[in-house]
Design an enzyme around this catalytic site. Structure first.
Site, PDB file in Angstrom:
ATOM      1  N   TYR A 133       0.863  -1.183   0.000  1.00  0.00           N
ATOM      2  CA  TYR A 133       0.000   0.000   0.000  1.00  0.00           C
ATOM      3  C   TYR A 133       0.901   1.235   0.000  1.00  0.00           C
ATOM      4  CZ  TYR A 133      -2.966   3.681   1.821  1.00  0.00           C
ATOM      5  OH  TYR A 133      -3.617   4.867   1.990  1.00  0.00           O
ATOM      6  N   HIS A 134       0.557   2.234  -0.828  1.00  0.00           N
ATOM      7  CA  HIS A 134       1.408   3.407  -1.018  1.00  0.00           C
ATOM      8  C   HIS A 134       0.950   4.571  -0.135  1.00  0.00           C
ATOM      9  CE1 HIS A 134       3.975   6.242  -3.010  1.00  0.00           C
ATOM     10  NE2 HIS A 134       4.302   5.424  -3.974  1.00  0.00           N
ATOM     11  N   GLY A 135       1.784   4.991   0.801  1.00  0.00           N
ATOM     12  CA  GLY A 135       1.469   6.159   1.624  1.00  0.00           C
ATOM     13  C   GLY A 135       1.682   7.454   0.855  1.00  0.00           C
ATOM     14  N   GLU A 141      -2.539   6.416  -5.678  1.00  0.00           N
ATOM     15  CA  GLU A 141      -2.926   6.020  -4.321  1.00  0.00           C
ATOM     16  C   GLU A 141      -2.285   6.950  -3.290  1.00  0.00           C
ATOM     17  OE1 GLU A 141      -3.574   1.698  -3.448  1.00  0.00           O
ATOM     18  OE2 GLU A 141      -1.648   1.963  -2.460  1.00  0.00           O
ATOM     19  N   ARG A 178      -0.222   6.765   7.030  1.00  0.00           N
ATOM     20  CA  ARG A 178      -0.876   8.020   6.637  1.00  0.00           C
ATOM     21  C   ARG A 178      -0.991   9.017   7.770  1.00  0.00           C
ATOM     22  NH1 ARG A 178      -2.492   9.337   1.611  1.00  0.00           N
ATOM     23  NH2 ARG A 178      -1.973   7.552   0.341  1.00  0.00           N
TER      24      ARG A 178
END
Ligand SMILES: *[C@@H]1O[C@H](CO)[C@@H](O)[C@H](O)[C@H]1NC(C)=O
Length: 324
Positions: free
Chosen positions: A115-117, A188, A225
């Site tokens: 998952y890309h912050g 993202e 995040r």
């Protein structure tokens, strides 16, 4: 090579005609949060540890270094050194940990899907830790725009960062390497809220996994995040800018020293019966599951900071489990 002047000209040529805002103001707005909240703590900590680390190695580990210098490729010693600096930064600034390190195979290929912050700092810490603790270099696929900045190419060369086509990724995996990919990428990074995946119809990674016959390890970092956020206002404008230029224009703020824990999910084995679409769904489900299990939603910077204190963290976990 890509200098600030080029960037300004690029912006003037492309955007100022498109939207009517003052360029200098906009640039300052764009860059200053990065400078204040990211570079400042980073530079101080790096300088501190660089000094301490050089002295430490010189005194105690000279022999180890001499061995490494002749062992691997020409970058090996530098990579270990840079890795140690980043590892120290993650340790100090975010009390960074990896949960499920044993999911990374000792040998052989695998794809890590993450998952890309807003800023993917977790992947830098992750690369460093895996390299230092498992002696495995994780190759990474990065967005094309990064390669336009001068200075990035040497990092890419040392850390094996590639722009990544299906063919080049498959070739890397056939050579038994580990490869990390974020299907959501900068899209993202800018527009994900509540840790939602934004992969659209990006099956590239699934095609690679099927063609190379390798397992996929899902990865997501708790509180990512809360460390860095993208501004919530002007979302439509930034969506339009992204659609047009495929560049991340949404301003980022943060640098908050929240607890970061990378969670690795169960590896999803190669299955010849799955289509790329099926495999993409399966990986997305598994990643969503990881987020659901470990992430406080909506995220909280304050609670993220408190997570660093084991007492509060325990409390959150027991409440969380109770709610399930
Ligand atoms: C995020 O989650 C919270 C709590 O579940 C919810 O109130 C909020 O609307 C969500 N935000 C978005 C953008 O989905």
């Amino acid at each position: 090579m890509f200098s600030l002047e080029d960037f300004k000209q690029f912006l003037q040529g492309n955007i100022v005609n498109y939207i009517d805002i003052d360029l200098t103001l906009w640039l300052t707005w764009f860059l200053s949060p990065l400078i204040i909240t990211f570079l400042l703590p980073l530079v101080i900590v790096i300088l501190f540890y660089l000094t301490a680390f050089i002295l430490y190695i010189y005194k105690l580990h000279w022999r180890n270094i001499k061995d490494t210098l002749t062992a691997g490729d020409r970058w090996e010693a530098a990579r270990k050194f840079v890795g140690a600096v980043w590892d120290a930064h993650g340790w100090i600034w975010h009390a960074y940990e990896i949960n499920g390190m044993e999911k990374i195979p000792e040998n052989g290929p695998a794809i890590i899907i993450y998952y890309h912050g807003a800023i993917p700092i977790d992947i830098y810490y992750f690369l460093a830790k895996v390299y230092l603790h498992k002696n495995r270099l994780v190759h990474t696929v990065a967005d094309n725009f990064l390669f336009k900045f001068s200075g990035f190419s040497i990092i890419a060369d040392c850390m094996k960062v590639i722009p990544g086509t299906v063919q080049s990724c498959v070739a890397l995996l056939k050579e038994e390497n580990l490869l990390a990919i974020s299907p959501g990428g900068v899209y993202e990074a800018q527009f994900s809220r509540n840790y939602s995946l934004m992969w659209k119809r990006r099956f590239g990674f699934a095609k690679v996994a099927i063609e190379a016959k390798v397992p996929i390890i899902p990865m997501y970092t708790e509180n990512l995040r809360e460390a860095f956020r993208t501004v919530n206002i002007g979302r439509r404008l930034f969506l339009r800018l992204y659609a047009r230029f495929k560049l991340p224009f949404a301003p980022v703020y943060g640098g908050f020293p929240v607890k970061l824990i990378t969670h690795l999910g169960e590896p999803i084995p190669y299955d010849p019966n799955l289509t790329p679409e099926d495999l993409q769904n399966k990986v997305a489900e598994s990643l969503d599951e990881l987020v659901k299990k470990h992430q406080r939603i909506p995220g909280s910077i304050l609670r993220g900071l408190m997570d660093r204190i084991p007492y509060f963290r325990k409390q959150y976990n027991s409440n969380h489990v109770h709610n399930d």
